[in-house]
Motif scaffolding. Structure first.
Motif, PDB file in Angstrom:
ATOM      1  N   MET A 124      32.982  26.791 -12.875  1.00  0.00           N
ATOM      2  CA  MET A 124      31.796  26.325 -12.171  1.00  0.00           C
ATOM      3  C   MET A 124      32.258  25.527 -10.963  1.00  0.00           C
ATOM      4  SD  MET A 124      28.336  24.540 -13.596  1.00  0.00           S
ATOM      5  CE  MET A 124      28.184  25.889 -14.734  1.00  0.00           C
ATOM      6  N   GLY A 125      31.569  25.705  -9.849  1.00  0.00           N
ATOM      7  CA  GLY A 125      31.930  25.023  -8.618  1.00  0.00           C
ATOM      8  C   GLY A 125      31.428  23.589  -8.577  1.00  0.00           C
ATOM      9  N   VAL A 126      31.976  22.854  -7.642  1.00  0.00           N
ATOM     10  CA  VAL A 126      31.571  21.475  -7.403  1.00  0.00           C
ATOM     11  C   VAL A 126      31.036  21.403  -5.984  1.00  0.00           C
ATOM     12  CG1 VAL A 126      32.366  19.094  -7.213  1.00  0.00           C
ATOM     13  CG2 VAL A 126      33.310  20.578  -8.987  1.00  0.00           C
ATOM     14  N   LEU A 127      29.942  20.710  -5.822  1.00  0.00           N
ATOM     15  CA  LEU A 127      29.313  20.603  -4.511  1.00  0.00           C
ATOM     16  C   LEU A 127      29.110  19.130  -4.188  1.00  0.00           C
ATOM     17  CD1 LEU A 127      27.789  22.034  -2.146  1.00  0.00           C
ATOM     18  CD2 LEU A 127      25.737  21.851  -3.544  1.00  0.00           C
ATOM     19  N   TYR A 128      29.616  18.734  -3.049  1.00  0.00           N
ATOM     20  CA  TYR A 128      29.409  17.368  -2.571  1.00  0.00           C
ATOM     21  C   TYR A 128      28.519  17.432  -1.350  1.00  0.00           C
ATOM     22  CZ  TYR A 128      33.420  16.218  -5.492  1.00  0.00           C
ATOM     23  OH  TYR A 128      34.266  16.063  -6.553  1.00  0.00           O
ATOM     24  N   VAL A 129      27.561  16.559  -1.280  1.00  0.00           N
ATOM     25  CA  VAL A 129      26.677  16.503  -0.117  1.00  0.00           C
ATOM     26  C   VAL A 129      26.834  15.121   0.504  1.00  0.00           C
ATOM     27  CG1 VAL A 129      24.313  16.696   0.719  1.00  0.00           C
ATOM     28  CG2 VAL A 129      25.063  18.098  -1.222  1.00  0.00           C
ATOM     29  N   ARG A 130      27.232  15.105   1.744  1.00  0.00           N
ATOM     30  CA  ARG A 130      27.456  13.830   2.430  1.00  0.00           C
ATOM     31  C   ARG A 130      26.280  13.510   3.341  1.00  0.00           C
ATOM     32  NH1 ARG A 130      33.669  15.143   3.858  1.00  0.00           N
ATOM     33  NH2 ARG A 130      34.436  14.754   1.772  1.00  0.00           N
ATOM     34  N   ASP A 131      26.205  12.267   3.691  1.00  0.00           N
ATOM     35  CA  ASP A 131      25.230  11.778   4.679  1.00  0.00           C
ATOM     36  C   ASP A 131      23.785  12.047   4.275  1.00  0.00           C
ATOM     37  OD1 ASP A 131      27.349  10.880   6.315  1.00  0.00           O
ATOM     38  OD2 ASP A 131      27.570  12.898   7.167  1.00  0.00           O
ATOM     39  N   VAL A 132      23.511  11.939   2.983  1.00  0.00           N
ATOM     40  CA  VAL A 132      22.132  12.086   2.499  1.00  0.00           C
ATOM     41  C   VAL A 132      21.384  10.798   2.841  1.00  0.00           C
ATOM     42  CG1 VAL A 132      20.662  12.409   0.472  1.00  0.00           C
ATOM     43  CG2 VAL A 132      22.869  13.595   0.623  1.00  0.00           C
ATOM     44  N   PRO A 133      20.308  10.899   3.601  1.00  0.00           N
ATOM     45  CA  PRO A 133      19.559   9.685   3.939  1.00  0.00           C
ATOM     46  C   PRO A 133      19.051   8.992   2.674  1.00  0.00           C
ATOM     47  CG  PRO A 133      18.827  11.534   5.289  1.00  0.00           C
ATOM     48  CD  PRO A 133      19.738  12.087   4.237  1.00  0.00           C
ATOM     49  N   GLU A 134      19.018   7.681   2.717  1.00  0.00           N
ATOM     50  CA  GLU A 134      18.579   6.885   1.570  1.00  0.00           C
ATOM     51  C   GLU A 134      17.174   7.292   1.128  1.00  0.00           C
ATOM     52  OE1 GLU A 134      19.204   4.404  -1.507  1.00  0.00           O
ATOM     53  OE2 GLU A 134      20.677   4.841   0.045  1.00  0.00           O
TER      54      GLU A 134
END
Length: 75
Positions: A1-11
């Motif tokens: 299974m892959g891993v996904l990181y999401v950066r800069d998500v607004p608060e």
């Protein structure tokens, strides 16, 4: 299974997702994964157009029948 990181998500986005996850009784990770699955399962507009182009419409109504039906419904 892959891993996904999401950066800069607004608060504000993070807070909405956190609240929705809580409303569903889920962790935010589980909620976001469920939403990603829904998104991934939806066909793109291009896929929909291609399916419609391939669809055989030989047995469907003709142009005049459609126009007559529309005009008849407006009376």
């Amino acid at each position: 299974m892959g891993v996904l990181y999401v950066r800069d998500v607004p608060e504000s986005v993070s807070e909405v997702l956190k609240a929705r996850a809580a409303d569903e009784g889920m962790s935010m990770s589980s909620y976001v994964l469920a939403q990603l699955r829904i998104l991934a399962d939806k066909p793109t507009n291009a896929q929909i157009v291609e399916r419609l182009r391939r669809k055989n419409r030989a047995d469907g109504p003709g142009t005049q029948q459609i126009l007559d039906t529309v005009q008849g419904s407006r009376r």
